[in-house]
Write a protein that holds these residues in place. Structure first.
Motif, PDB file in Angstrom:
ATOM      1  N   ASP A 180       0.830  -1.212   0.000  1.00 40.87           N
ATOM      2  CA  ASP A 180       0.000   0.000   0.000  1.00 40.87           C
ATOM      3  C   ASP A 180       0.862   1.261   0.000  1.00 40.87           C
ATOM      4  O   ASP A 180       0.596   2.215  -0.734  1.00 40.87           O
ATOM      5  CB  ASP A 180      -0.912   0.014   1.232  1.00 40.87           C
ATOM      6  N   ASN A 189      -7.662  -0.247  -4.411  1.00 40.09           N
ATOM      7  CA  ASN A 189      -7.490   0.957  -5.235  1.00 40.09           C
ATOM      8  C   ASN A 189      -8.051   0.783  -6.642  1.00 40.09           C
ATOM      9  O   ASN A 189      -8.650   1.701  -7.211  1.00 40.09           O
ATOM     10  CB  ASN A 189      -6.005   1.325  -5.309  1.00 40.09           C
ATOM     11  N   ASP A 190      -7.881  -0.409  -7.215  1.00 42.84           N
ATOM     12  CA  ASP A 190      -8.330  -0.634  -8.588  1.00 42.84           C
ATOM     13  C   ASP A 190      -9.843  -0.591  -8.717  1.00 42.84           C
ATOM     14  O   ASP A 190     -10.371  -0.336  -9.803  1.00 42.84           O
ATOM     15  CB  ASP A 190      -7.820  -1.993  -9.092  1.00 42.84           C
ATOM     16  N   ASP A 193       6.477   0.856  -8.214  1.00 41.65           N
ATOM     17  CA  ASP A 193       6.112  -0.469  -8.682  1.00 41.65           C
ATOM     18  C   ASP A 193       7.124  -1.460  -8.097  1.00 41.65           C
ATOM     19  O   ASP A 193       8.293  -1.471  -8.485  1.00 41.65           O
ATOM     20  CB  ASP A 193       6.142  -0.528 -10.214  1.00 41.65           C
ATOM     21  N   ARG A 195       0.180  -8.166  -6.877  1.00 44.60           N
ATOM     22  CA  ARG A 195       0.528  -6.763  -6.621  1.00 44.60           C
ATOM     23  C   ARG A 195       2.030  -6.525  -6.586  1.00 44.60           C
ATOM     24  O   ARG A 195       2.502  -5.463  -6.961  1.00 44.60           O
ATOM     25  CB  ARG A 195      -0.069  -6.313  -5.279  1.00 44.60           C
ATOM     26  N   ASP A 199       2.342   1.885  -3.314  1.00 43.69           N
ATOM     27  CA  ASP A 199       1.357   2.478  -4.216  1.00 43.69           C
ATOM     28  C   ASP A 199       1.241   3.984  -3.980  1.00 43.69           C
ATOM     29  O   ASP A 199       1.180   4.774  -4.929  1.00 43.69           O
ATOM     30  CB  ASP A 199      -0.011   1.813  -4.021  1.00 43.69           C
TER      31      ASP A 199
END
Length: 433
Positions: free
Chosen positions: A191, A377-378, A199, A227, A194
């Motif tokens: 998290d 988030n997506d 990445d 992820r 992000d």
């Protein structure tokens, strides 16, 4: 080079079980002669060590339970003097008095050997750089993983818990390839990456992890891999054993339980063995433990055990994922509920992150269960119809699994509390006053 005892790890089942029973009889004799506590347990059912001639007579020995450890706090279960004890670990004591465990030098070597075998089984070698994010000190996880990685020959970065920004910096600046920590903290790191626009696939070389300290699911594993590119391997243990001990190999189909160190029974509620592969309560006997032996210890976890040869070629038994607890399950309106059941439902939902919290209340003495979850988030949206659809979907699935209604609240990403160590998933606010 991988750390592996090829001959021992692939020994035929019959030979392993013969070895187990020989070690078992020796351990029982040692306990009987050196531990007043254990001798009284055996005398209570008119047994002596000479009576233990097979597994049937062994199962007549009364269980050890957590309360035995509390009642003998701090060190009345030690069977070696302090001049033979080289280390002491202490549990958190969140459900009563803490458990104090002593270790001889041989205990330390066996613990390190067990975890080193397990870590090697999923690919850790002397070429790895191992960042240890478990806590050091009285908690067994940090030092256990540290010494095992060093025994393999890996380069250890003893990062400890917390300071997430620095953890990420270390992963980037050093050629770190393997992590150790709780699964929930690894998601927290993802998290933060992000939020920083990082990445992890490109920013670090980390591709594997030793993950344990709390229950987690295969769906969480997949989400973490998607992820971050990190392939996480489950680790099981407890301070009462040595610490973390049993690890999944690269095939990820159960944690290898080293039969030369531990004998595990899986029993039903009446204390009888369940058929191989079926679920029951885990009962642990340590076979070479010196300072703080355990004979038929009911740890309280629910799992399965199989002796079927692993696809990796190892022949030692494999313990399935822990699916619940016999002693800290939540009883809601007469129904037994395990947080792991709720976690499994969350794992099925692609729009949710793995973070959740359960709150129990009983307005007017009627139990009420509320489950807070996070959208990932997506899937973030301001479409209230979509949010309502998510809530209804999770609520319906929970009702199927739990056989009771739970109120589900969808939360924004990052709003539920994160924990650097074991996650705390349940708040019980019920009162009967």
């Amino acid at each position: 080079m991988p750390f592996r005892n090829e001959e021992l790890e692939t020994m035929p089942r019959e030979e392993l079980q013969k070895m187990q029973f020989e070690l078992l009889r020796k351990e029982i004799r040692t306990m009987y002669d050196s531990s007043e506590f254990f001798r009284k347990k055996m005398e209570s059912v008119n047994l002596t060590p000479d009576d233990i001639v097979d597994m049937e007579t062994f199962r007549k020995i009364p269980f050890m339970v957590k309360n035995d450890l509390r009642e003998n706090y701090p060190d009345r279960l030690f069977v070696r003097p302090y001049n033979e004890i080289v280390r002491i670990h202490v549990s958190s004591g969140t459900s009563g008095k803490p458990t104090v465990v002593g270790y001889t030098r041989n205990d330390m070597e066996n613990w390190t050997e067990s975890l080193a075998r397990g870590m090697s089984s999923f690919g850790v070698t002397d070429k790895d750089v191992f960042q240890n994010m478990h806590g050091y000190g009285l908690f067994t996880g940090g030092l256990g993983a540290h010494y095992a990685a060093e025994k393999i020959g890996a380069t250890v970065v003893p990062a400890g818990t917390g300071n997430t920004d620095r953890q990420i910096q270390l992963m980037h600046d050093l050629p770190v390839t393997c992590l150790a920590g709780t699964p929930s903290y690894m998601f927290h790191i993802a998290d933060v990456c992000d939020q920083m626009g990082i990445d992890m696939h490109e920013y670090t070389k980390v591709d594997k992890a030793l993950a344990g300290g709390e229950p987690w699911s295969d769906s969480m594993r997949k989400k973490l891999f998607d992820r971050t590119g990190i392939r996480a391997h489950n680790c099981y243990g407890a301070s009462e054993f040595y610490g973390p001990m049993f690890v999944e190999c690269e095939k990820q189909c159960g944690a290898h339980v080293w039969a030369d160190l531990t004998l595990i029974e899986i029993l039903d509620k009446e204390g009888n063995p369940v058929p191989e592969g079926e679920s029951g309560e885990v009962v642990v006997t340590m076979l070479q433990k010196e300072a703080f032996p355990l004979i038929r210890y009911k740890i309280g976890d629910i799992s399965t055990l199989t002796w079927e040869k692993c696809p990796c070629g190892r022949t030692h038994p494999r313990l399935g994922r822990i699916t619940g607890r016999s002693d800290d399950m939540i009883v809601v309106r007469g129904i037994n509920v395990f947080p792991s059941q709720i976690e499994s439902v969350i794992g099925e939902m692609p729009f949710l992150s793995p973070f959740y919290h359960i709150t129990l209340t009983n307005p007017n003495y009627m139990d009420k269960i509320e489950v807070d979850v996070e959208v990932n988030n997506d899937s973030l949206t301001d479409d209230m119809n979509r949010i309502n659809e998510m809530s209804v979907q999770v609520q319906a699935r929970l009702k199927e699994i739990l056989n009771l209604k739970a109120i589900v609240r969808i939360n924004l990403p990052g709003t539920l509390q994160r924990f650097e160590g074991k996650a705390k998933h349940v708040t019980d606010n019920r009162s009967w006053e």
